[in-house]
Each structure stands twice: as structure tokens, then as C-alpha cells.
Design an enzyme around this catalytic site. Structure first.
Site, PDB file in Angstrom:
ATOM      1  N   HIS A  15      42.293  15.856  70.840  1.00  0.00           N
ATOM      2  CA  HIS A  15      41.493  16.132  72.025  1.00  0.00           C
ATOM      3  C   HIS A  15      41.427  14.879  72.876  1.00  0.00           C
ATOM      4  O   HIS A  15      41.856  13.802  72.460  1.00  0.00           O
ATOM      5  CB  HIS A  15      40.096  16.667  71.678  1.00  0.00           C
ATOM      6  CG  HIS A  15      39.138  15.655  71.147  1.00  0.00           C
ATOM      7  ND1 HIS A  15      37.810  15.662  71.465  1.00  0.00           N
ATOM      8  CD2 HIS A  15      39.303  14.608  70.314  1.00  0.00           C
ATOM      9  CE1 HIS A  15      37.182  14.672  70.854  1.00  0.00           C
ATOM     10  NE2 HIS A  15      38.075  14.018  70.136  1.00  0.00           N
ATOM     11  N   CYS A  26      37.706   7.307  73.533  1.00  0.00           N
ATOM     12  CA  CYS A  26      37.865   8.764  73.491  1.00  0.00           C
ATOM     13  C   CYS A  26      38.448   9.330  74.782  1.00  0.00           C
ATOM     14  O   CYS A  26      38.739  10.523  74.854  1.00  0.00           O
ATOM     15  CB  CYS A  26      36.529   9.438  73.182  1.00  0.00           C
ATOM     16  SG  CYS A  26      35.960   9.081  71.501  1.00  0.00           S
ATOM     17  N   HIS A  30      43.670  11.593  71.320  1.00  0.00           N
ATOM     18  CA  HIS A  30      43.628  11.154  69.928  1.00  0.00           C
ATOM     19  C   HIS A  30      43.313  12.369  69.063  1.00  0.00           C
ATOM     20  O   HIS A  30      43.042  13.449  69.581  1.00  0.00           O
ATOM     21  CB  HIS A  30      42.571  10.051  69.734  1.00  0.00           C
ATOM     22  CG  HIS A  30      41.178  10.478  70.050  1.00  0.00           C
ATOM     23  ND1 HIS A  30      40.718  10.668  71.341  1.00  0.00           N
ATOM     24  CD2 HIS A  30      40.145  10.790  69.233  1.00  0.00           C
ATOM     25  CE1 HIS A  30      39.462  11.057  71.309  1.00  0.00           C
ATOM     26  NE2 HIS A  30      39.080  11.155  70.045  1.00  0.00           N
ATOM     27  N   HIS A  32      41.678  14.074  65.134  1.00  0.00           N
ATOM     28  CA  HIS A  32      40.732  13.984  64.026  1.00  0.00           C
ATOM     29  C   HIS A  32      41.111  15.005  62.970  1.00  0.00           C
ATOM     30  O   HIS A  32      41.741  16.019  63.256  1.00  0.00           O
ATOM     31  CB  HIS A  32      39.299  14.319  64.485  1.00  0.00           C
ATOM     32  CG  HIS A  32      38.736  13.376  65.482  1.00  0.00           C
ATOM     33  ND1 HIS A  32      38.311  12.106  65.172  1.00  0.00           N
ATOM     34  CD2 HIS A  32      38.510  13.538  66.816  1.00  0.00           C
ATOM     35  CE1 HIS A  32      37.838  11.520  66.255  1.00  0.00           C
ATOM     36  NE2 HIS A  32      37.956  12.369  67.275  1.00  0.00           N
ATOM     37  N   HIS A  70      45.907  22.112  64.307  1.00  0.00           N
ATOM     38  CA  HIS A  70      47.100  21.504  64.900  1.00  0.00           C
ATOM     39  C   HIS A  70      47.299  21.929  66.358  1.00  0.00           C
ATOM     40  O   HIS A  70      48.421  22.202  66.786  1.00  0.00           O
ATOM     41  CB  HIS A  70      48.346  21.789  64.044  1.00  0.00           C
ATOM     42  CG  HIS A  70      48.333  20.987  62.787  1.00  0.00           C
ATOM     43  ND1 HIS A  70      47.661  21.400  61.662  1.00  0.00           N
ATOM     44  CD2 HIS A  70      48.883  19.796  62.488  1.00  0.00           C
ATOM     45  CE1 HIS A  70      47.808  20.487  60.715  1.00  0.00           C
ATOM     46  NE2 HIS A  70      48.550  19.497  61.189  1.00  0.00           N
ATOM     47  N   GLU A 108      33.867  14.707  62.798  1.00  0.00           N
ATOM     48  CA  GLU A 108      35.142  14.172  63.287  1.00  0.00           C
ATOM     49  C   GLU A 108      35.690  13.117  62.341  1.00  0.00           C
ATOM     50  O   GLU A 108      36.892  12.935  62.244  1.00  0.00           O
ATOM     51  CB  GLU A 108      34.955  13.545  64.666  1.00  0.00           C
ATOM     52  CG  GLU A 108      34.643  14.528  65.744  1.00  0.00           C
ATOM     53  CD  GLU A 108      34.528  13.871  67.099  1.00  0.00           C
ATOM     54  OE1 GLU A 108      34.752  14.569  68.093  1.00  0.00           O
ATOM     55  OE2 GLU A 108      34.221  12.656  67.182  1.00  0.00           O
TER      56      GLU A 108
END
Length: 118
Positions: A15, A26, A30, A32, A70, A108
């Protein structure tokens, strides 16, 4: 007094929080390894002795696998893809199916999580 059960689900996704300043970590794309924990609660148990049979929560796993795993979450959700917004999204999805839904937590990282509990 309430009986409470929880079940945990995992998925990996990327995201990007583009509304944050460009120098915020952020802001960049990136990913998680997310953990979603759904909590159900009831004052009384059903005839089988459950709040709800864990097996009945299988549709949430399918929904997560088909919609979020994914994937780039910005393409999936129409709100900023914060853990807080995701917790509310999963809560609303679960509550529509299981009235006993009491809260949803989204992690996360092992040290960070958000919870939606109306």
C-alpha cells in the site's frame, strides 16, 4: 458476562499513503504481512456450546485471499489504506455476516495494530 472467541487470518499486501508528506516513510509504496483478528462475543452459547463455530468463519479467509492477499491495497479500498480503515472495513464485512462480531484488529507489524470496536 460475555463469551468471546477470536480467529486470526494472515495476508501480504502493498500500500501507499500518498496523502502523507513525501518524506514520510509510508508515502512510498511498501508492503506488510498483515494479521487480521476477528472477535465475536455473545452472552449465551448456541445449542452446540459455541459463540459461533470457528469453521463458519471460513468465508473471511476466502474473502481475504481473493480480495487482499498479494494485492496493492490502494487498488482494493476506496479509503486511505491505514490499519484503522482496514479494521473498520473488515468489521463491517464480518458484522453483515455474523451478528456476534464485536471487534476486528489489523496488525501491520508485530508491534503495531489498530482495532475497530464500535
Amino acid at each position: 458476562m460475555m463469551f468471546r472467541i477470536t480467529k486470526e487470518f494472515h495476508f501480504s499486501a502493498s500500500h501507499q499513503l500518498t496523502h502523507l508528506p513525501a518524506d514520510h516513510q509510508c508515502h512510498r509504496m511498501h508492503g506488510h504481512n498483515y494479521i487480521v483478528v476477528v472477535e465475536l462475543a455473545a452472552a449465551d452459547l448456541n445449542a452446540d456450546g459455541f459463540v459461533r463455530d470457528y469453521h463458519e468463519l471460513g468465508p473471511l479467509k476466502s474473502y481475504i485471499d481473493d480480495t487482499f492477499d498479494h494485492r496493492h491495497l490502494n487498488d482494493v479500498l476506496d479509503v486511505p489504506t491505514t490499519a484503522e480503515n482496514m479494521a473498520r472495513h473488515f468489521y463491517e464485512w464480518c458484522k453483515a455476516r455474523w451478528p456476534e462480531t464485536a471487534a476486528v484488529k489489523v496488525s501491520e507489524t508485530p508491534k503495531t495494530w489498530a482495532e475497530y470496536r464500535p
